[in-house]
Structures are given as C-alpha cells and as structure tokens.
Design an enzyme around this catalytic site. Sequence first.
Site, PDB file in Angstrom:
ATOM      1  N   TYR A   1     -54.221  18.683 -41.090  1.00  0.00           N
ATOM      2  CA  TYR A   1     -53.475  17.662 -41.835  1.00  0.00           C
ATOM      3  C   TYR A   1     -54.457  16.551 -42.168  1.00  0.00           C
ATOM      4  O   TYR A   1     -55.268  16.170 -41.323  1.00  0.00           O
ATOM      5  CB  TYR A   1     -52.333  17.119 -40.969  1.00  0.00           C
ATOM      6  CG  TYR A   1     -51.565  16.002 -41.634  1.00  0.00           C
ATOM      7  CD1 TYR A   1     -50.778  16.263 -42.749  1.00  0.00           C
ATOM      8  CD2 TYR A   1     -51.637  14.695 -41.161  1.00  0.00           C
ATOM      9  CE1 TYR A   1     -50.085  15.244 -43.383  1.00  0.00           C
ATOM     10  CE2 TYR A   1     -50.937  13.671 -41.784  1.00  0.00           C
ATOM     11  CZ  TYR A   1     -50.164  13.960 -42.896  1.00  0.00           C
ATOM     12  OH  TYR A   1     -49.479  12.938 -43.525  1.00  0.00           O
TER      13      TYR A   1
ATOM     14  N   ALA B   1     -53.637  31.620 -25.201  1.00  0.00           N
ATOM     15  CA  ALA B   1     -54.570  32.104 -26.228  1.00  0.00           C
ATOM     16  C   ALA B   1     -55.999  31.614 -26.004  1.00  0.00           C
ATOM     17  O   ALA B   1     -56.947  32.192 -26.530  1.00  0.00           O
ATOM     18  CB  ALA B   1     -54.095  31.635 -27.610  1.00  0.00           C
TER      19      ALA B   1
ATOM     20  N   TYR C   1     -54.018   9.523 -37.317  1.00  0.00           N
ATOM     21  CA  TYR C   1     -54.306  10.946 -37.496  1.00  0.00           C
ATOM     22  C   TYR C   1     -55.718  11.151 -38.054  1.00  0.00           C
ATOM     23  O   TYR C   1     -56.652  11.442 -37.326  1.00  0.00           O
ATOM     24  CB  TYR C   1     -53.234  11.619 -38.372  1.00  0.00           C
ATOM     25  CG  TYR C   1     -53.196  13.111 -38.133  1.00  0.00           C
ATOM     26  CD1 TYR C   1     -52.156  13.712 -37.437  1.00  0.00           C
ATOM     27  CD2 TYR C   1     -54.237  13.934 -38.570  1.00  0.00           C
ATOM     28  CE1 TYR C   1     -52.163  15.077 -37.167  1.00  0.00           C
ATOM     29  CE2 TYR C   1     -54.250  15.286 -38.315  1.00  0.00           C
ATOM     30  CZ  TYR C   1     -53.209  15.856 -37.628  1.00  0.00           C
ATOM     31  OH  TYR C   1     -53.215  17.197 -37.366  1.00  0.00           O
TER      32      TYR C   1
HETATM   33  P1  NAD Z   1     -46.018  24.073 -33.260  1.00  0.00           P
HETATM   34  O1  NAD Z   1     -45.951  23.228 -32.029  1.00  0.00           O
HETATM   35  O2  NAD Z   1     -44.770  24.352 -34.007  1.00  0.00           O
HETATM   36  O3  NAD Z   1     -46.681  25.513 -32.922  1.00  0.00           O
HETATM   37  C1  NAD Z   1     -47.697  25.693 -31.995  1.00  0.00           C
HETATM   38  C2  NAD Z   1     -47.886  27.162 -31.679  1.00  0.00           C
HETATM   39  O4  NAD Z   1     -48.985  27.285 -30.764  1.00  0.00           O
HETATM   40  C3  NAD Z   1     -46.680  27.834 -30.983  1.00  0.00           C
HETATM   41  O5  NAD Z   1     -46.570  29.167 -31.446  1.00  0.00           O
HETATM   42  C4  NAD Z   1     -47.092  27.851 -29.501  1.00  0.00           C
HETATM   43  O6  NAD Z   1     -46.490  28.887 -28.731  1.00  0.00           O
HETATM   44  C5  NAD Z   1     -48.575  28.091 -29.667  1.00  0.00           C
HETATM   45  N1  NAD Z   1     -49.368  27.686 -28.494  1.00  0.00           N
HETATM   46  C6  NAD Z   1     -49.563  26.444 -27.997  1.00  0.00           C
HETATM   47  N2  NAD Z   1     -50.410  26.499 -26.939  1.00  0.00           N
HETATM   48  C7  NAD Z   1     -50.747  27.800 -26.793  1.00  0.00           C
HETATM   49  C8  NAD Z   1     -51.592  28.503 -25.891  1.00  0.00           C
HETATM   50  N3  NAD Z   1     -52.297  27.878 -24.950  1.00  0.00           N
HETATM   51  N4  NAD Z   1     -51.670  29.853 -26.025  1.00  0.00           N
HETATM   52  C9  NAD Z   1     -50.974  30.518 -26.978  1.00  0.00           C
HETATM   53  N5  NAD Z   1     -50.194  29.904 -27.871  1.00  0.00           N
HETATM   54  C10 NAD Z   1     -50.074  28.564 -27.766  1.00  0.00           C
HETATM   55  O7  NAD Z   1     -47.131  23.388 -34.167  1.00  0.00           O
HETATM   56  P2  NAD Z   1     -47.366  23.287 -35.746  1.00  0.00           P
HETATM   57  O8  NAD Z   1     -46.982  21.920 -36.176  1.00  0.00           O
HETATM   58  O9  NAD Z   1     -46.872  24.467 -36.458  1.00  0.00           O
HETATM   59  O10 NAD Z   1     -48.953  23.285 -35.752  1.00  0.00           O
HETATM   60  C11 NAD Z   1     -49.738  24.424 -36.047  1.00  0.00           C
HETATM   61  C12 NAD Z   1     -51.012  23.957 -36.716  1.00  0.00           C
HETATM   62  O11 NAD Z   1     -50.681  23.332 -37.965  1.00  0.00           O
HETATM   63  C13 NAD Z   1     -51.771  22.900 -35.878  1.00  0.00           C
HETATM   64  O12 NAD Z   1     -53.142  23.130 -36.017  1.00  0.00           O
HETATM   65  C14 NAD Z   1     -51.386  21.598 -36.566  1.00  0.00           C
HETATM   66  O13 NAD Z   1     -52.332  20.591 -36.390  1.00  0.00           O
HETATM   67  C15 NAD Z   1     -51.313  22.063 -38.027  1.00  0.00           C
HETATM   68  N6  NAD Z   1     -50.561  21.164 -38.924  1.00  0.00           N
HETATM   69  C16 NAD Z   1     -49.328  20.671 -38.570  1.00  0.00           C
HETATM   70  C17 NAD Z   1     -48.681  19.799 -39.446  1.00  0.00           C
HETATM   71  C18 NAD Z   1     -47.329  19.218 -39.105  1.00  0.00           C
HETATM   72  O14 NAD Z   1     -46.898  18.253 -39.754  1.00  0.00           O
HETATM   73  N7  NAD Z   1     -46.612  19.788 -38.163  1.00  0.00           N
HETATM   74  C19 NAD Z   1     -49.267  19.447 -40.680  1.00  0.00           C
HETATM   75  C20 NAD Z   1     -50.493  20.017 -41.022  1.00  0.00           C
HETATM   76  C21 NAD Z   1     -51.151  20.866 -40.134  1.00  0.00           C
END
Ligand code: NAD
Length: 397
Positions: free
Chosen positions: A228, A115, A238
Amino acid sequence: MIIKPKVRGFICTNAHPQGCKANVEEQIAYIKANGQLAKQTNNSPKNVLVVGCSTGYGLASRITAAFGAGAKTLGVCYEQPPSEKTASAGYYNTSAFHDAAAEAGLYAYTINGDAFSTAIKDQVLAKIKADLGKIDLIIYSLASPRRTDPVTGQVYTSVLKPIGAAHTSKNLNTDKLKINEITLLPATEEEIANTVKVMGGEDWELWIDALQEADLLAENAKTVAYTYLGDKLTWPIYGQATIGKAKEDLDRAAKAINLKLQSVNGSANVAVLKALVTQASSAIPLMPLYLSILFKIMKEEGTNEHCIEQIQRLFTECLYTDEPRIDSANRYRVDEKELEARVQARVEAIWAEVTEENLLELTDYKAYTDDFLKLFGFGIDGIDYEEDISPVVKTLF
Ligand code: NAD
C-alpha cells in the site's frame, strides 16, 4: 451455539461460519460474472501458490485464480480451528472455498501453519511435487504482527509507528465512537529493523529460493507481493512509517527475485492495492477514520472497490495482459482510483472538518463497520444470527 460478534477494539474474537461462507460465495459469484481469464493458456495462471490465502487480498487472489482461470490452488494460512470457541474467519473462509472448489471440480489444497517456518515450506514443496508438478504463479499476501526467524528461532515483532519524529493526528476510537488526538512516538532503529524483518521481503525471497532449489518453478513463472502506498494523510503512519520501510524492502526483494527468475524467464513485481477493511488494516491507527471518509467519497464517485474487484483488475489489467498497468518502479498499480487527486482533496477536506458530532454525516462510518463485521461473517442478509448452530464445519483441508 448462538454466534454474535464479540468486538474488542480493532478485532473481533469470533466468526460466523455461515456468514463467512456467504462472503466467499459472493466473491466467487463476482469472479464468475466479471473475472474470467483465458483458461489454461500461456496468459493465465494454472498452478498457483497463495501464501496468506484465507482472508483479505490473499483469499480474493485464490478465488480469482481458481474461479476466473480454472487454476489449481495450493494455499498457506495460519488459522484457528473451532474449539469451545468459534474458528477464526479465515478457517471458515477456507472451508467454504474448499466446498466450492470441490463442487466445481477444481483442485485445492491448504496447509494451515506458520508460513515463515522451514517445516511449512517443506510441506508445500512436497505437496507441489506430488500433485502439481510446477508452479506458475506465487502470490505473497501475508500480513502478520510477528515472525520467528527460521534459522535462529528469534521472534521479531513489528510496530506501526512513525519514523524520525512523533506524529499527532486525529484518530477514531471505534469502540466509543470518539475522535481524539493521538500522538504516536517515533520508532527506534531496532523497531524499524524488526518491522522490516517481519513484513519486508526476506520471507518472500525464501519462498522463491525454496521453490527454485526444488526445481518447482514453471517457465515464465510470475510472483507478486502486495503493498500500500497511500497519500499525504496516511504517509505519516504508513508510507513514511515503519510499515512503509518494510514495504520498501519488498521493492528490493522484487529486484533480487527478478534476477533469480531469469533462469525460467519469470518475473517478480510488487503490486500496489487500495486501502480497504481487512483484519490487518483495521489494526493500523488512523485507518478506520481515513477509510470511513474514503468510502464516502469513493462511493459518491462510483469508484469504491473491495478485495475481489481489486484483485480481479490486478489479474486482468496487470498480471495477465500484454500491456500491464505498471509504474516507473516496476510496481503493478490498481490503487489509482483511491489516489486520484480529486478524491484525495475531498478526503483531506473532510478530515480537517470531521468531529465526533458530525462523524456520521461527513463520513461513511457505517460502511466501515459493515465491512469490518462482514470480515467475520456478521451483518449479512439472509443469515439468521439467532439460530443455534455448531461452530464446527466440515473441512476438506
Ligand atoms: P489479512 O489479515 O486479511 O490476511 C493475512 C493472511 O496472512 C491470512 O490468510 C492469514 O492467515 C495469513 N497469515 C498471517 N500470518 C501467517 C503466518 N505466520 N503463516 C501463514 N499465514 C499467515 O491481510 P490483508 O489486508 O489481506 O493483507 C495482505 C497483504 O496485502 C499485506 O501484505 C498487506 O500489507 C497488503 N495490503 C493490504 C491493504 C489493506 O488495506 N488491507 C492495502 C494494500 C496492501
């Protein structure tokens, strides 16, 4: 092949296709029962782009838009198809999402590739022009350890380190179930800058610029990127650490994007979500222990939520309502149950007391591991993990 979990440290290197399908179907069922938005009105998403659509919060966002509002979804992810090994969980999830969308008569298209690259952005723009016309919601939900700059070709790698001073803390080694002290050394200026380059707002802005230049943003288009914030226990690794710096850059990007979106009367917001187990969060030091304690407390309080509940509330309480839950920094908030003072005080009290001897008694480590294995389609009732199955799934993407 017989597919059993192969866990190494904080990753599981395989996934179970039927288990992943069950996870996706469970989330769809939740949204069908609890997440309905007005369909095809000014206050619901219609044509949605989800960058990072295959796991975690992005997958939940795609499911909520599609099955909660009947939206057409175009997803971007970076997943491994099956070979002599199983596919990645996100690949199986996406296949299952497509099956369910096709069955429900919902448009879905997925582009599997980097992406961050201009080539993938161009493919997305072409597909939107051909199939969708204009986009009214862009979800930015990437979590990646590295990024190749699309202009210079330079590869940047993010780090999870404190800023300023070293941080010593309790940490749970999930392989050995040992709690030891770890000292995380502070990041260098270069490491901080690289982490901002990977996980900050630059690529979010590039996506919006590309859509805007191609005139593919609908009137009132909304975009949201996920962050987060956490509290005292997680701040050193974090909120006040390298990843927190990158996330601060999302706030900068949201302001810049808001100015750009004035021409379509659109809006850009960062959304603050709760901590939960995803492939991204299990890689963060301290998080497995923090989450094991948090789950115990939030389950006792009856307030624990997974990705789908969080995103369902984000859509109904923030994105598509006239009175959004928004803070003074213009961020949507659905992390309030985790940050409740009473919850955090109870987590801190257990954190001080927990040892490897009382781990299973004072925390809900089982919920943590169950959630972790579930990400890869393991430990799900009704799936026969002794069955010899093909790792190859039909793909509609
Ligand atoms: P995840 O690892 O489950 O999902 C990541 C997604 O990004 C996947 O769909 C993956 O295929 C895609 N991806 C990664 N590199 C890519 C690339 N180069 N090209 C295309 N797609 C790519 O992660 P998540 O925990 O759902 O995190 C998503 C967002 O939510 C992040 O910004 C994270 O910081 C935020 N977040 C996570 C949490 C938590 O506790 N997990 C809490 C708050 C916010």
